[in-house]
Design a protein around this motif. Structure first.
Motif, PDB file in Angstrom:
ATOM      1  N   TRP A 186       0.839  -1.213   0.000  1.00 31.53           N
ATOM      2  CA  TRP A 186       0.000   0.000   0.000  1.00 31.53           C
ATOM      3  C   TRP A 186       0.864   1.249   0.000  1.00 31.53           C
ATOM      4  O   TRP A 186       0.634   2.181  -0.782  1.00 31.53           O
ATOM      5  CB  TRP A 186      -0.915   0.001   1.224  1.00 31.53           C
ATOM      6  N   TYR A 187       1.869   1.293   0.856  1.00 31.91           N
ATOM      7  CA  TYR A 187       2.707   2.485   0.987  1.00 31.91           C
ATOM      8  C   TYR A 187       3.498   2.742  -0.290  1.00 31.91           C
ATOM      9  O   TYR A 187       3.671   3.902  -0.700  1.00 31.91           O
ATOM     10  CB  TYR A 187       3.644   2.322   2.176  1.00 31.91           C
ATOM     11  N   ALA A 188       3.979   1.691  -0.921  1.00 33.43           N
ATOM     12  CA  ALA A 188       4.742   1.868  -2.160  1.00 33.43           C
ATOM     13  C   ALA A 188       3.908   2.568  -3.221  1.00 33.43           C
ATOM     14  O   ALA A 188       4.409   3.439  -3.953  1.00 33.43           O
ATOM     15  CB  ALA A 188       5.223   0.505  -2.670  1.00 33.43           C
ATOM     16  N   GLU A 189       2.638   2.233  -3.305  1.00 27.15           N
ATOM     17  CA  GLU A 189       1.762   2.876  -4.283  1.00 27.15           C
ATOM     18  C   GLU A 189       1.329   4.260  -3.812  1.00 27.15           C
ATOM     19  O   GLU A 189       1.362   5.229  -4.576  1.00 27.15           O
ATOM     20  CB  GLU A 189       0.532   2.004  -4.527  1.00 27.15           C
ATOM     21  N   PHE A 190       0.950   4.349  -2.543  1.00 27.80           N
ATOM     22  CA  PHE A 190       0.438   5.621  -2.016  1.00 27.80           C
ATOM     23  C   PHE A 190       1.518   6.700  -2.029  1.00 27.80           C
ATOM     24  O   PHE A 190       1.230   7.874  -2.288  1.00 27.80           O
ATOM     25  CB  PHE A 190      -0.076   5.407  -0.592  1.00 27.80           C
ATOM     26  N   SER A 191       2.749   6.316  -1.768  1.00 26.12           N
ATOM     27  CA  SER A 191       3.824   7.306  -1.683  1.00 26.12           C
ATOM     28  C   SER A 191       4.248   7.828  -3.048  1.00 26.12           C
ATOM     29  O   SER A 191       5.120   8.708  -3.127  1.00 26.12           O
ATOM     30  CB  SER A 191       5.032   6.724  -0.949  1.00 26.12           C
ATOM     31  N   LEU A 192       3.635   7.325  -4.130  1.00 19.83           N
ATOM     32  CA  LEU A 192       3.872   7.902  -5.448  1.00 19.83           C
ATOM     33  C   LEU A 192       3.136   9.229  -5.633  1.00 19.83           C
ATOM     34  O   LEU A 192       3.388   9.943  -6.612  1.00 19.83           O
ATOM     35  CB  LEU A 192       3.437   6.918  -6.540  1.00 19.83           C
ATOM     36  N   ARG A 193       2.256   9.553  -4.715  1.00 18.64           N
ATOM     37  CA  ARG A 193       1.565  10.835  -4.801  1.00 18.64           C
ATOM     38  C   ARG A 193       2.595  11.966  -4.782  1.00 18.64           C
ATOM     39  O   ARG A 193       3.570  11.921  -4.004  1.00 18.64           O
ATOM     40  CB  ARG A 193       0.580  11.016  -3.644  1.00 18.64           C
ATOM     41  N   PRO A 194       2.422  13.002  -5.608  1.00 15.02           N
ATOM     42  CA  PRO A 194       3.409  14.085  -5.658  1.00 15.02           C
ATOM     43  C   PRO A 194       3.699  14.712  -4.293  1.00 15.02           C
ATOM     44  O   PRO A 194       4.854  15.040  -3.992  1.00 15.02           O
ATOM     45  CB  PRO A 194       2.763  15.090  -6.615  1.00 15.02           C
ATOM     46  N   SER A 195       2.669  14.839  -3.457  1.00 13.92           N
ATOM     47  CA  SER A 195       2.881  15.474  -2.150  1.00 13.92           C
ATOM     48  C   SER A 195       3.859  14.679  -1.292  1.00 13.92           C
ATOM     49  O   SER A 195       4.637  15.256  -0.520  1.00 13.92           O
ATOM     50  CB  SER A 195       1.549  15.612  -1.408  1.00 13.92           C
ATOM     51  N   LEU A 196       3.830  13.358  -1.409  1.00 14.13           N
ATOM     52  CA  LEU A 196       4.685  12.510  -0.586  1.00 14.13           C
ATOM     53  C   LEU A 196       6.078  12.342  -1.175  1.00 14.13           C
ATOM     54  O   LEU A 196       6.982  11.848  -0.502  1.00 14.13           O
ATOM     55  CB  LEU A 196       4.021  11.152  -0.373  1.00 14.13           C
ATOM     56  N   GLY A 197       6.243  12.758  -2.412  1.00 19.25           N
ATOM     57  CA  GLY A 197       7.567  12.719  -3.023  1.00 19.25           C
ATOM     58  C   GLY A 197       8.354  13.997  -2.847  1.00 19.25           C
ATOM     59  O   GLY A 197       9.528  14.062  -3.217  1.00 19.25           O
ATOM     60  N   LYS A 198       7.727  15.002  -2.258  1.00 15.33           N
ATOM     61  CA  LYS A 198       8.379  16.300  -2.115  1.00 15.33           C
ATOM     62  C   LYS A 198       9.327  16.329  -0.926  1.00 15.33           C
ATOM     63  O   LYS A 198       9.146  15.609   0.058  1.00 15.33           O
ATOM     64  CB  LYS A 198       7.332  17.413  -1.945  1.00 15.33           C
ATOM     65  N   THR A 199      10.340  17.176  -1.057  1.00 20.23           N
ATOM     66  CA  THR A 199      11.175  17.532   0.091  1.00 20.23           C
ATOM     67  C   THR A 199      11.147  19.044   0.210  1.00 20.23           C
ATOM     68  O   THR A 199      10.955  19.765  -0.777  1.00 20.23           O
ATOM     69  CB  THR A 199      12.623  17.054  -0.092  1.00 20.23           C
ATOM     70  N   TRP A 200      11.351  19.522   1.420  1.00 17.83           N
ATOM     71  CA  TRP A 200      11.307  20.958   1.677  1.00 17.83           C
ATOM     72  C   TRP A 200      12.555  21.369   2.414  1.00 17.83           C
ATOM     73  O   TRP A 200      13.130  20.592   3.176  1.00 17.83           O
ATOM     74  CB  TRP A 200      10.072  21.323   2.507  1.00 17.83           C
ATOM     75  N   SER A 201      12.982  22.610   2.184  1.00 17.14           N
ATOM     76  CA  SER A 201      14.134  23.159   2.902  1.00 17.14           C
ATOM     77  C   SER A 201      13.955  24.670   3.014  1.00 17.14           C
ATOM     78  O   SER A 201      13.193  25.271   2.259  1.00 17.14           O
ATOM     79  CB  SER A 201      15.445  22.832   2.182  1.00 17.14           C
ATOM     80  N   VAL A 202      14.654  25.239   3.960  1.00 13.31           N
ATOM     81  CA  VAL A 202      14.636  26.703   4.116  1.00 13.31           C
ATOM     82  C   VAL A 202      15.568  27.282   3.089  1.00 13.31           C
ATOM     83  O   VAL A 202      16.740  26.916   2.994  1.00 13.31           O
ATOM     84  CB  VAL A 202      15.078  27.116   5.525  1.00 13.31           C
ATOM     85  N   GLU A 203      15.059  28.187   2.281  1.00 15.41           N
ATOM     86  CA  GLU A 203      15.877  28.774   1.189  1.00 15.41           C
ATOM     87  C   GLU A 203      16.872  29.775   1.758  1.00 15.41           C
ATOM     88  O   GLU A 203      16.569  30.494   2.675  1.00 15.41           O
ATOM     89  CB  GLU A 203      14.938  29.473   0.191  1.00 15.41           C
TER      90      GLU A 203
END
Length: 203
Positions: A186-203
């Protein structure tokens, strides 16, 4: 909006994933935070007495915490698709969110036992007991897989996904995928969502 941010906080990630799902993350300015259970960040404490991330400052100056409140705020701001308005469906989603947060609460306590407590004072049985809460929660989900299966995207399933992300990040030795293959699929498929593939950092 301004969000006190730590790249490894699973609760910050939950908020940003939620914002991304609702098309709001480009409206959020990330603020540097050094939240720590011992060396507390005075900049956060000045507006949030708990001194924890995530802490959100809204455009009108309201300060919101913790992740549950912030995610509900985002859901309302973004049109409200991630939390049902009422009835049994609402309580199901919020309970699933609590399960995901509980997995994280336990994992964080185990993590703090490793990195925040002096080595001579560490209690291995405590750490094991905390991680057992995370594992018993995954056992429950595996035995009640209908709670996950399908294509539903809501704050409950997003919270579970963020909890699994954190277990991968800090507790690879648990090998949760081998123990819970249905959840892993389930997680392998669900984590393909764009939101879950994002990373964030302070610019």
């Amino acid at each position: 909006m301004k969000l006190y941010f730590s790249p490894f906080s699973p609760y910050v990630r939950k908020c940003l994933v939620t914002a991304s799902e609702l098309g709001l993350d480009d409206r959020i300015e990330l603020l540097v935070a050094n939240a720590h259970p011992i060396n507390r960040d005075q900049n956060i404490i000045a507006i949030n007495p708990l001194g924890k991330v995530p802490t959100l400052i809204t455009p009108d100056g309201h300060v919101l915490y913790d992740s549950r409140v912030i995610c509900e705020y985002f859901n309302e701001l973004g049109g409200g698709s991630l939390i049902p308005i009422g009835g049994p469906a609402r309580w199901d989603v919020l309970t699933m969110q609590s399960l995901g947060d509980g997995i994280l609460d336990a994992a964080l306590l185990a993590r703090y036992e490793e990195v925040a407590r002096p080595e001579s004072l560490r209690w291995s049985e405590w750490r094991t007991a905390q991680l057992s809460k995370s594992l018993s929660s995954l056992t429950f989900l595996s035995q009640n897989f209908h709670l996950l299966e399908g294509s539903k995207v809501d704050l409950g399933t997003l919270s579970i996904a963020c909890a699994l992300w954190y277990l991968d990040l800090r507790f690879a030795e648990l090998e949760w995928r081998l123990r819970f293959p249905k959840i892993a699929t389930w997680y392998a498929e669900f984590s393909l969502r764009p939101s879950l593939g994002k990373t964030w950092s302070v610019e």
